[in-house]
Design an enzyme around this catalytic site. Structure first.
Site, PDB file in Angstrom:
ATOM      1  CB  ILE A  54      88.030 -13.862  -3.169  1.00 42.67           C
ATOM      2  CG1 ILE A  54      88.579 -12.840  -2.179  1.00 42.67           C
ATOM      3  CG2 ILE A  54      89.157 -14.578  -3.875  1.00 42.67           C
ATOM      4  CD1 ILE A  54      89.450 -13.463  -1.081  1.00 42.67           C
ATOM      5  CB  SER A  55      87.024  -8.476  -5.245  1.00 37.88           C
ATOM      6  OG  SER A  55      85.654  -8.667  -5.494  1.00 37.88           O
ATOM      7  CE  LYS A  56      92.961  -6.738 -10.127  1.00 40.33           C
ATOM      8  NZ  LYS A  56      93.116  -6.007 -11.404  1.00 40.33           N
TER       9      LYS A  56
END
Length: 277
Positions: A118-120
Site C-alpha cells: 500500500i503506497s505512502k
C-alpha cells in the site's frame, strides 16, 4: 502460611491467610511477591506502539488520528481540499494487516502480501491531486469516471469513491482482488466496481474514462490506457525513465489534438505486469 485448623473445610476464611497462627489472631502480614509476567515487555511494547500511533489515548478509528495525517499532508504541500477531506474520512488502518495497524497513519508504504504494498499517503495524495488539475476535473469539480490499475488492498479505491462519479478498479492477483473486496464490504460511498483482470488492457466496456491512475510502473505506457482516456481527461502513472535512472510520475493529458506528456519527480512502485493470477 499456617496450617488450617483440624477439621477445617475449604474455602478458608481470611483469618487463615498470610501467616495467621490462630483463628482471629493474624500475625504481621508478609510482603507479597511480584507476580512473574513474562509477557510484560511485549505488552508494554504494544502499548507504546499504540500510544505513538494514537497519542492521548485516541483509538485508531478516531477522526483526530486521521486529522493529524491530513495536517502532515497539508504541511508537505498537498493543497487539494477534496483529496485532503477524503484522507480524513477513510480509515487506512482497516486496509492493512492487524500487525501493521499501528503504522497505518505514518507516511510509509506497507506490505499487503503477494509482493505488493500500500503506497505512502503522501504519494497517493500527490497522484490524486494531480488528477484534480485536469481540464475535466477543473470544469466539473469531480473526477468523473475513473479507472484504477492495481486495486491492491482497496484503500485508494475507497478514496477515489469519495472523489469520483464511478470507480472501476482492476487487480491481476486474485488473492488481492478478494482482499480488496473483503475490505470494501459494506462500503457505501460512491460506485466502486472491482474486476479481476489484466490492468494493462484497461477496461474497454467502461471506456472512455475521465481519469486513469495506476499503482504499478512499467517500462512503457500500455497503449490501451491513453486510448481509453476521454478528451480533457488525465492519466497519472509511475513509469521507468532512463534519463532519471528510475521511475518517475508520468502525467498524460488528452486534448482534442492528441496527447500531452509531462514527467515529474521520482517515485518507487511495484513493477507493472501483464496477465492475471
Amino acid at each position: 502460611m499456617s496450617r488450617p485448623p483440624r477439621g477445617a473445610r475449604f474455602p478458608l476464611g481470611l483469618d487463615h491467610l498470610h501467616g495467621s497462627t490462630a483463628p482471629g489472631r493474624p500475625t504481621e502480614r508478609a510482603e507479597p511477591r511480584d507476580l512473574l509476567r513474562p509477557q510484560r515487555p511485549l505488552a508494554q511494547a504494544a502499548r507504546d506502539a499504540l500510544r505513538q500511533a494514537a497519542p492521548a489515548g485516541l483509538g485508531l478509528d478516531s477522526a483526530a488520528v486521521r486529522s493529524r495525517m491530513v495536517e502532515r499532508l497539508r504541511a508537505d504541500g498537498i493543497a487539494c481540499e477534496p483529496v485532503l477531506q477524503a484522507f480524513g474520512r477513510v480509515e487506512r488502518h482497516r486496509f492493512v494487516d492487524t500487525a501493521l495497524a499501528t503504522q497505518a497513519y505514518e507516511d510509509t508504504s506497507l506490505p499487503i502480501g503477494h509482493g505488493q504494498t500500500i503506497s505512502k499517503p503522501s504519494v497517493v495524495a500527490r497522484m490524486l491531486s494531480l488528477l484534480f488539475e485536469s481540464e475535466r476535473a477543473r470544469a466539473a469539480g469531480t473526477l468523473g469516471r475513473v479507472l484504477e490499475i492495481g486495486t491492491g488492498c482497496g484503500y485508494q479505491a475507497a478514496l477515489l469513491s469519495l472523489l469520483a462519479g464511478g470507480v472501476l478498479s482492476i487487480e491481476r492477483l486474485r488473492p488481492l482482488h478478494d482482499k480488496a473486496r473483503h475490505n470494501l464490504h459494506g462500503w457505501r460511498q460512491g460506485d466502486v466496481r472491482l474486476v479481476h483482470g489484466d490492468g494493462r488492457l484497461g477496461h474497454a466496456p467502461w471506456a472512455p474514462f475521465d481519469h486513469i491512475v495506476a499503482a504499478a510502473g512499467g517500462d512503457a505506457l500500455p497503449p490501451a490506457w491513453p486510448d481509453q482516456l476521454a478528451v480533457g481527461g488525465r492519466l497519472v502513472a509511475p513509469m521507468q525513465d532512463a534519463r532519471a535512472g528510475g521511475q518517475v510520475l508520468l502525467v498524460v493529458d488528452r486534448t482534442a489534438d492528441g496527447w500531452r506528456e509531462q514527467r515529474l519527480g521520482a517515485v518507487h512502485f511495484v513493477p507493472l505486469k501483464s496477465g492475471r493470477e
